[in-house]
Write a protein that holds these residues in place. Structure first.
Motif, PDB file in Angstrom:
ATOM      1  N   ALA A   1       0.833  -1.205   0.000  1.00  0.00           N
ATOM      2  CA  ALA A   1       0.000   0.000   0.000  1.00  0.00           C
ATOM      3  C   ALA A   1       0.866   1.254   0.000  1.00  0.00           C
ATOM      4  N   GLY A   2       1.950   1.228   0.761  1.00  0.00           N
ATOM      5  CA  GLY A   2       2.852   2.374   0.794  1.00  0.00           C
ATOM      6  C   GLY A   2       3.554   2.592  -0.528  1.00  0.00           C
ATOM      7  N   THR A   3       3.848   1.508  -1.254  1.00  0.00           N
ATOM      8  CA  THR A   3       4.524   1.608  -2.541  1.00  0.00           C
ATOM      9  C   THR A   3       3.590   2.122  -3.632  1.00  0.00           C
ATOM     10  N   PHE A   4       2.331   1.685  -3.585  1.00  0.00           N
ATOM     11  CA  PHE A   4       1.371   2.034  -4.635  1.00  0.00           C
ATOM     12  C   PHE A   4       0.706   3.400  -4.431  1.00  0.00           C
ATOM     13  N   ALA A   5       0.667   3.881  -3.204  1.00  0.00           N
ATOM     14  CA  ALA A   5      -0.178   5.031  -2.866  1.00  0.00           C
ATOM     15  C   ALA A   5       0.288   6.325  -3.526  1.00  0.00           C
ATOM     16  N   THR A   6      -0.692   7.107  -3.980  1.00  0.00           N
ATOM     17  CA  THR A   6      -0.439   8.469  -4.439  1.00  0.00           C
ATOM     18  C   THR A   6      -0.601   9.389  -3.238  1.00  0.00           C
ATOM     19  N   VAL A   7       0.466  10.084  -2.873  1.00  0.00           N
ATOM     20  CA  VAL A   7       0.464  10.894  -1.663  1.00  0.00           C
ATOM     21  C   VAL A   7       0.052  12.322  -1.997  1.00  0.00           C
ATOM     22  N   ALA A   8      -0.903  12.824  -1.241  1.00  0.00           N
ATOM     23  CA  ALA A   8      -1.364  14.200  -1.448  1.00  0.00           C
ATOM     24  C   ALA A   8      -0.327  15.189  -0.929  1.00  0.00           C
ATOM     25  N   LYS A   9      -0.187  16.310  -1.635  1.00  0.00           N
ATOM     26  CA  LYS A   9       0.756  17.348  -1.228  1.00  0.00           C
ATOM     27  C   LYS A   9       0.009  18.649  -0.928  1.00  0.00           C
ATOM     28  N   ASP A  10       0.394  19.286   0.146  1.00  0.00           N
ATOM     29  CA  ASP A  10      -0.185  20.588   0.526  1.00  0.00           C
ATOM     30  C   ASP A  10      -1.706  20.526   0.647  1.00  0.00           C
ATOM     31  N   GLY A  11      -2.205  19.362   1.103  1.00  0.00           N
ATOM     32  CA  GLY A  11      -3.639  19.244   1.321  1.00  0.00           C
ATOM     33  C   GLY A  11      -4.455  19.044   0.066  1.00  0.00           C
ATOM     34  N   ALA A  12      -3.791  18.880  -1.077  1.00  0.00           N
ATOM     35  CA  ALA A  12      -4.525  18.702  -2.327  1.00  0.00           C
ATOM     36  C   ALA A  12      -5.226  17.355  -2.335  1.00  0.00           C
ATOM     37  N   GLU A  13      -6.294  17.259  -3.106  1.00  0.00           N
ATOM     38  CA  GLU A  13      -7.063  16.020  -3.186  1.00  0.00           C
ATOM     39  C   GLU A  13      -6.244  14.935  -3.886  1.00  0.00           C
ATOM     40  N   VAL A  14      -6.300  13.738  -3.355  1.00  0.00           N
ATOM     41  CA  VAL A  14      -5.557  12.620  -3.932  1.00  0.00           C
ATOM     42  C   VAL A  14      -6.211  12.202  -5.236  1.00  0.00           C
ATOM     43  N   ALA A  15      -5.398  12.046  -6.265  1.00  0.00           N
ATOM     44  CA  ALA A  15      -5.931  11.620  -7.565  1.00  0.00           C
ATOM     45  C   ALA A  15      -6.485  10.214  -7.454  1.00  0.00           C
ATOM     46  N   PHE A  16      -7.491   9.908  -8.268  1.00  0.00           N
ATOM     47  CA  PHE A  16      -8.079   8.569  -8.278  1.00  0.00           C
ATOM     48  C   PHE A  16      -8.321   8.154  -9.724  1.00  0.00           C
ATOM     49  N   GLY A  17      -7.807   6.972 -10.099  1.00  0.00           N
ATOM     50  CA  GLY A  17      -8.024   6.463 -11.449  1.00  0.00           C
ATOM     51  C   GLY A  17      -6.768   6.525 -12.295  1.00  0.00           C
ATOM     52  N   ILE A  18      -6.939   6.389 -13.602  1.00  0.00           N
ATOM     53  CA  ILE A  18      -5.826   6.368 -14.546  1.00  0.00           C
ATOM     54  C   ILE A  18      -5.309   7.787 -14.771  1.00  0.00           C
TER      55      ILE A  18
ATOM     56  N   PHE B   1       1.044   5.385 -18.467  1.00  0.00           N
ATOM     57  CA  PHE B   1      -0.226   5.633 -17.789  1.00  0.00           C
ATOM     58  C   PHE B   1      -0.201   4.908 -16.441  1.00  0.00           C
ATOM     59  N   GLY B   2      -0.390   5.657 -15.377  1.00  0.00           N
ATOM     60  CA  GLY B   2      -0.371   5.065 -14.050  1.00  0.00           C
ATOM     61  C   GLY B   2      -1.765   4.959 -13.473  1.00  0.00           C
ATOM     62  N   PHE B   3      -1.848   4.342 -12.286  1.00  0.00           N
ATOM     63  CA  PHE B   3      -3.123   4.249 -11.586  1.00  0.00           C
ATOM     64  C   PHE B   3      -2.939   4.846 -10.201  1.00  0.00           C
ATOM     65  N   ALA B   4      -3.824   5.778  -9.844  1.00  0.00           N
ATOM     66  CA  ALA B   4      -3.675   6.524  -8.601  1.00  0.00           C
ATOM     67  C   ALA B   4      -4.803   6.228  -7.625  1.00  0.00           C
ATOM     68  N   MET B   5      -4.443   5.955  -6.379  1.00  0.00           N
ATOM     69  CA  MET B   5      -5.399   5.835  -5.275  1.00  0.00           C
ATOM     70  C   MET B   5      -4.686   6.222  -3.992  1.00  0.00           C
ATOM     71  N   SER B   6      -5.473   6.544  -2.987  1.00  0.00           N
ATOM     72  CA  SER B   6      -4.893   6.850  -1.680  1.00  0.00           C
ATOM     73  C   SER B   6      -4.427   5.566  -1.011  1.00  0.00           C
ATOM     74  N   ARG B   7      -3.649   5.705   0.036  1.00  0.00           N
ATOM     75  CA  ARG B   7      -3.128   4.540   0.748  1.00  0.00           C
ATOM     76  C   ARG B   7      -4.254   3.709   1.352  1.00  0.00           C
ATOM     77  N   THR B   8      -5.238   4.374   1.928  1.00  0.00           N
ATOM     78  CA  THR B   8      -6.370   3.656   2.529  1.00  0.00           C
ATOM     79  C   THR B   8      -7.136   2.872   1.476  1.00  0.00           C
ATOM     80  N   SER B   9      -7.352   3.479   0.312  1.00  0.00           N
ATOM     81  CA  SER B   9      -8.065   2.792  -0.772  1.00  0.00           C
ATOM     82  C   SER B   9      -7.287   1.571  -1.237  1.00  0.00           C
TER      83      SER B   9
END
Length: 575
Positions: free
Chosen positions: A151-168, A224-232
């Protein structure tokens, strides 16, 4: 030239170990190519499925490797390269290889059953129950640890409170690329499984198709990557490993591990080429001292070195894989040596490669007697440096990081399937083969595959989701203690059936001594924190978690060792 000498010496010694010691073990135990294996006798199309040797080797190697032979030797490099080199080679040949090969053989001779069932045959029902409880505790740590890593390797980390991207996403980051390729690997594995098991395509052409698919997956992932939060990702991983542990092995487990193994082989070949190139061109220089001292920030050499190296020399998790999934897919006993013993020696070679990689960048990652940073990053940085790359923005670095991440997920889904087997075993009586035959309604529910799987996954994901650094401190000791118990269990069974088991004495005693020492040190350290005699980093409940787990495992292990000693004493008197 130091790096080149190290790898040549390691390969030569490991090869001799395979040819001479491995063959001697096979002769001592009576490997019989004419004997039917459980995969043939009990074929059910779900768990008992005979696999081609190359496919099974890929499954077994991918499952036992994971990130262990990279993380362990790199962190243990704080002692210098000589201690790690010696333990990877000696441990691989005489400890880890012995455990893996013997566990696979013993399970194949016991209808593909787990170490728990093997213990019951020689040490009794109570010992079997205690071992299963111990193994399930270890598997909880395995699931929690690898959920944390993946999960830590795959997760897209939000910066400066921005919304975490989700999807391709296009122009992906490293984690998004790794996530996309790993998802495509799952789809590719299902396609490969259908082609070989339902469409009748032979292994070679299917492998070519699969490898082309791997290349396409990598190309797609780089663009093309896939983005989700760590919890997701934790939720997704939990669902994935639950399904993966329940579906027939030919749909996902066999093909995914087989195709993934080519990434690991390619990674090792790439590293070997890099070592040779660095010796010729001087792109990188081996900086790691031969020996730094008997004690470092991770503790005294005994037991810290032997606990930290872990999978690069010996791992109890391997015995669970050998007796949990591999033995149910072994098509012929003659392949047990290559798959069981050979895979361990290849993993030891990977451990040596990891040692060389960190040796190329040790001034960056090893400071003041402690390893600083992430082992996969050190590994990729060291290999990339051999090719003349000084930064992280290169294809070699990206592919190496990808390979490490893919194998963490591979070990995770195999570990979950093992927990399903063992949880059901815990609640079934001797005359009950499956949950359907359980006479008690309560035991019928407890032994139901989905119940145990969901419970283990839920506990593992919750612990992994909390990012507990305390998990890692327990995992190494628990894993190695499991190796000592597995060695003792197989030795007891071999003695019961009248086969030579004297080669187990030193490995068993040594592994039990090292790991029990480490657990007792952990318990004492936590007591000092509780009484105020020492300060500890992290939340107090985390220290309680470590204390309870360490004390429980040490107590279970001591009881099992006592039962083992009684068994060996009885066998000696009988003979």
């Amino acid at each position: 030239m130091t790096a080149l000498f190290i790898i040549i010496a390691a390969i030569a010694l490991l090869f001799c170990g395979y040819v001479f010691y491995g063959s001697w073990l096979a002769k001592q135990w009576g490997i019989d190519p004419a004997r039917k294996t459980p995969a043939r006798e009990k074929a059910d199309g779900v768990d008992y499925v005979a696999a081609k040797p190359a496919v099974l080797l890929g499954h077994h190697f991918s499952s036992i490797a994971g990130a262990g032979p990279i993380n362990g030797p790199i962190q243990a490099a704080v002692f210098g390269w000589v201690p790690v080199f010696l333990w990877c080679v000696i441990g691989g040949i005489f400890f880890g290889g012995l455990q893996d090969f013997s566990s696979l053989f013993a399970s194949a001779r016991n209808d593909g059953k787990s170490v728990g069932e093997i213990i019951k045959a020689s040490m009794g029902k109570t010992s079997k129950k205690l071992f299963i409880i111990f193994a399930l505790l270890v598997l909880i740590l395995v699931i929690a640890s690898f959920v944390n890593v993946v999960a830590g390797t795959f997760a897209t980390v939000a910066k400066d409170g921005a919304e975490v991207a989700f999807g391709i996403v296009s122009n992906p980051t490293g984690p998004q690329t790794t996530a996309m390729i790993s998802l495509l690997f799952i789809v590719l594995a299902v396609i490969y499984g259908i082609l070989t098991n339902r469409c009748g395509i032979k292994t070679l052409p299917a492998t070519i198709i699969g490898l082309v698919g791997v290349v396409i997956a990598v190309v797609i992932g780089l663009n093309f990557g896939f983005a989700m939060s760590r919890t997701s990702w934790i939720v997704f991983i939990g669902i994935y490993i639950t399904v993966a542990s329940l579906v027939p092995v030919w749909i996902l487990l066999q093909p995914r591990d087989y195709l993934s193994s080519f990434l690991l082989y390619a990674m090792m070949v790439l590293a070997l080429v890099g070592i040779i190139m660095s010796a010729i061109t001087g792109n990188a220089h081996f900086e790691l001292p031969a020996f730094t001292g008997w004690s470092t920030k991770i503790g005294p050499m005994f037991p810290a070195l032997f606990i930290t190296v872990a999978c690069g020399a010996c791992s109890g998790f391997h015995s669970l894989i050998s007796t949990g999934t591999t033995s149910k897919q072994l098509d012929n006993e003659r392949n047990a040596k290559a798959i069981g013993y050979g895979s361990m020696l290849i993993e030891s070679a990977l451990g040596i490669i990891s040692l060389i990689a960190v040796g190329m960048v040790s001034q960056t990652f090893i400071k003041d007697g402690a390893f600083k940073g992430a082992p996969p990053v050190a590994f990729a940085s060291g290999i990339a440096k051999m090719f003349g790359y000084a930064d992280h923005n290169n294809a070699i670095y990206a592919l190496l990081t990808l390979a490490v991440s893919v194998f963490a997920l591979t070990s995770l889904d195999t570990g979950t399937r093992l927990s399903r087997f063992m949880f059901s075993e815990l609640f079934l009586k001797e005359d009950e083969a499956t949950y359907k035959q359980a006479k008690s309604p309560v035991r019928k529910v407890l032994a139901f595959p989905l119940f145990g799987t969901l419970l283990m996954v839920a506990i593992g994901c919750i612990l992994g989701g909390l990012s507990l650094s305390q998990i890692w401190g327990l995992f190494g000791a628990a894993n190695q203690l499991l190796a000592g118990i597995a060695l003792m269990a197989v030795a007891a069974w071999l003695g019961e059936v009248g086969k030579n088991n004297k080669m187990f004495l030193i490995p068993t005693v040594f592994m039990l001594a090292a790991t029990l020492t480490q657990l007792i040190r952990t318990v004492i350290a936590k007591i000092h924190i509780f009484t105020g005699a020492a300060k500890g980093a992290g939340p107090m409940w985390g220290h309680w978690f470590q204390f309870i787990f360490a004390a429980s495992m040490a107590a279970l292990a001591i009881v099992l060792v006592v039962e083992g000693v009684k068994t060996f004493s009885r066998q000696t008197k009988k003979n």
